[in-house]
Design a protein around this motif. Structure first.
Motif: not given
Length: 640
Positions: A22, A28, A30, A125-127
């Motif tokens: 991670v 991403y 996270i 979670i962000t993209r």
């Protein structure tokens, strides 16, 4: 009993590897949130996207990544509540980096619960999808600009078709040109705009097939608007394919070119008229020269015959000389016809009202037409005057009637019409703009082919059998009308009859009528008649001849009009009328007051019987009922 035991060391190693995984992800963001939304972990992707070091952000509330307006709207709290209550939150929106810049984020928030279901936090979670969103926005704006462009075009109909030819969209130009709104046409087949004959010929399907196989189909033809009217269109149909080459539809562009086509046809007609005029002028000059020389030769022959005849009186050779003289006379008549075509024959032109000439000549025309031809006369009232040679005009009408009769061997209908017309410059041949009188002879005969029409005015050209015509009839007509300042127009089609129209310049009425003919100026007639239907017919006949009409229902009323109005040229009265005064009594009273007035009495009685019953009635002109225009014209000419 299960004797397996869990190795705490192995479990710890597995968690460490997951944390490393991670932590090392950079595409991403996270990270973890506690139940209240505070950041509790931070990976490399989060640091790259948002610009915060772990020590700068852990313990802070995740709402700091939202814009001021989203925080004011409570979106962070709504996202946590949705994740907690629904088990997941997913959304997109603007987020803020540490340096204050914004990026477009795709966000997923999942709740994390303990084995007993207690909420222990959230996984977030962000993209960064700014590039994709920017591309989509650019595409959307491009499509929007294209739609605005297409919708803003009003001179062209721009629309799309499905591969089967169904209309899928519709622009403002299409609505303006074709008259249909978008709701009325989307989903229907584009063949609805074609004429019935083009649909029957399969032209819409041919257009689709051509565009499908070659990529493009271009054509011109008549199309139909919503109101049923037609316009002439230039149409282009382009096939549209995707990247794999699959046909996904057609782009259709249509423009109304009716005005351009009309202008092109007008130009072509002008060119043809100029060519025809130049050709006829050249033929006329040649024909006139030949006719003059031929006349000189005939003069020599004629003089020689006279001399020989005088020198040999009573000789048997005189029979030969008489035959020669008849041949010379026929030759002289031929040269007169040729000179008429060449417009070198002097005209005895005078101002005439053509309805009057037609009316007076009607019996001759009817006899020339024969028993199988049904005549219709449609003479316009208040017809303008023209300057023509009366005898030559009558010969022209006779020529046209005979030609029409010959074109109807099994009988038919022949109509003779007169009209006042206003022409624009070069609308008919090379005639200048102005007022004209048009005389049309129309038949229901065999018609003429285009190649015959092109030569119809040429001397000696004829389609009749040998011995049945000289070919000089229409050439004389053309020569006379052209010499009178007018033109001749032929409208015909095989099997559909022929119309020949003579256009003569209208002239201002100039003084009194010549030769005792009905009026060339606007004379006035008083009609006394108690039958309204008969009155209406009489009024129409006199108006046709150009008279200003006054009316009276009986003799008493007519006499009152004559007492107060002395400017009346003609009295036309029925013999039998109510209210105590007959037409004869009215005529005698009118003659006493206006000795120069023309008086005509209409009666159903034979004139001989009338004179027996009414002594002294012979001083007036009587016309029998039923009467026609020609009868009135003849009596007006004879009445003083």
């Amino acid at each position: 009993m299960n004797n397996e035991t869990v190795n705490p060391t192995a479990s710890t190693g597995h968690e460490q590897r997951f944390e490393l995984l991670v932590a090392s992800i950079t595409d991403y963001a996270i990270y973890m949130l506690d139940p209240e939304g505070h950041v509790s972990s931070w990976n490399a992707g989060a640091q790259r996207f948002k610009g915060y070091e772990p020590q700068d952000i852990i313990g802070s509330h995740f709402s700091r990544f939202y814009t001021d307006e989203d925080r004011a709207a409570g979106l962070p709290q709504l996202a946590l509540r949705a994740a907690r209550d629904e088990g997941r939150f997913e959304g997109e929106g603007w987020r803020v980096r540490k340096d204050g810049t914004r990026f477009w984020a795709s966000v997923v928030i999942d709740p994390i619960r303990a084995p007993d279901g207690t909420l222990v936090g959230f996984a977030k979670i962000t993209r960064d999808t700014t590039e994709r969103m920017t591309a989509q926005e650019a595409l959307r704006e491009s499509e929007q600009r294209f739609r605005l462009l297409v919708q803003g075009v009003t001179d062209y109909a721009l629309y799309m078709l499905s591969p089967q030819g169904l209309i899928t969209n519709w622009n403002a130009g299409a609505q303006r040109i074709k008259g249909f709104s978008e709701d009325e046409v989307v989903g229907s087949h584009f063949s609805r705009f074609f004429t019935e004959e083009d649909r029957a010929a399969g032209l819409p399907e041919l257009a689709l097939q051509t565009a499908r196989s070659t990529g493009r189909h271009e054509s011109e033809g008549w199309r139909v608007r919503r109101d049923g009217s037609r316009f002439f269109a230039h149409a282009v149909l382009d096939a549209i394919r995707d990247e794999q080459g699959t046909l996904i539809g057609f782009a259709k562009i249509t423009r109304d070119i009716s005005e351009q086509r009309k202008a092109a046809e007008s130009l072509e007609q002008t060119r043809n008229a100029l060519f025809q005029a130049q050709k006829m002028e050249a033929i006329g000059q040649l024909t006139g020269g030949i006719a003059h020389d031929f006349n000189n030769l005939l003069a020599v022959l004629s003089s020689g015959i006279d001399i020989l005849h005088a020198q040999q009186p009573g000789s048997t050779a005189n029979r030969v000389l008489d035959s020669m003289r008849r041949a010379v006379e026929r030759g002289a008549l031929l040269t007169q016809q040729l000179l008429s075509f060449a417009r070198q024959q002097p005209l005895a032109a005078a101002t005439h009202q053509l309805n009057t000439l037609v009316g007076a000549f009607e019996p001759v025309l009817r006899r020339a037409g024969g028993p199988q031809v049904s005549f219709l006369f449609d003479l316009a009232p208040r017809l303008a005057s023209v300057s023509v040679d009366e005898a030559r005009f009558e010969a022209t009408l006779l020529n046209l009637v005979v030609n029409a009769r010959d074109a109807m061997p099994d009988g038919g209908t022949l109509a003779l019409e007169t009209r006042n017309v206003e022409l624009a410059a070069s609308q008919i041949g090379a005639l200048p703009a102005g007022r004209y009188v048009c005389v049309t002879v129309r038949d229901t005969g065999t018609g003429m082919a285009p190649e015959v029409v092109a030569r119809a005015f040429e001397p000696f050209f004829t389609t009749k059998p040998v011995g049945k015509g000289t070919g000089l009839g229409l050439s004389q007509v053309y020569g006379f009308i052209a010499q009178s300042g007018g033109d001749v127009v032929i409208e015909t089609a095989l099997g559909k009859g022929t119309s020949i129209s003579l256009y003569l310049p209208a002239v201002e009425d100039a003084g009194p009528a010549d030769a005792g003919l009905p009026p060339l100026r606007s004379e006035r007639v008083l009609i006394a008649e108690d039958d309204k239907l008969v009155m209406a017919v009489a009024c129409e006949l006199f108006e046709t001849m150009g008279y200003e009409v006054l009316t009276a229902p009986d003799g008493v009323a007519a006499l009152r009009i004559l007492e107060r109005d002395s400017d009346i040229d003609v009295l036309f009265t029925d013999l039998m009328m109510p209210n105590g005064m007959t037409g004869l009594e009215l005529a005698r009273a009118a003659r006493a007051r206006h000795p120069g007035m023309k008086i005509i009495i209409a009666s159903g009685y034979p004139q001989a019987a009338l004179q027996h019953e009414e002594p002294g009635s012979a001083e007036f002109s009587f016309v029998g009922k039923p009467y026609r225009l020609a009868d009135l014209a003849r009596h007006l000419r004879a009445t003083s």
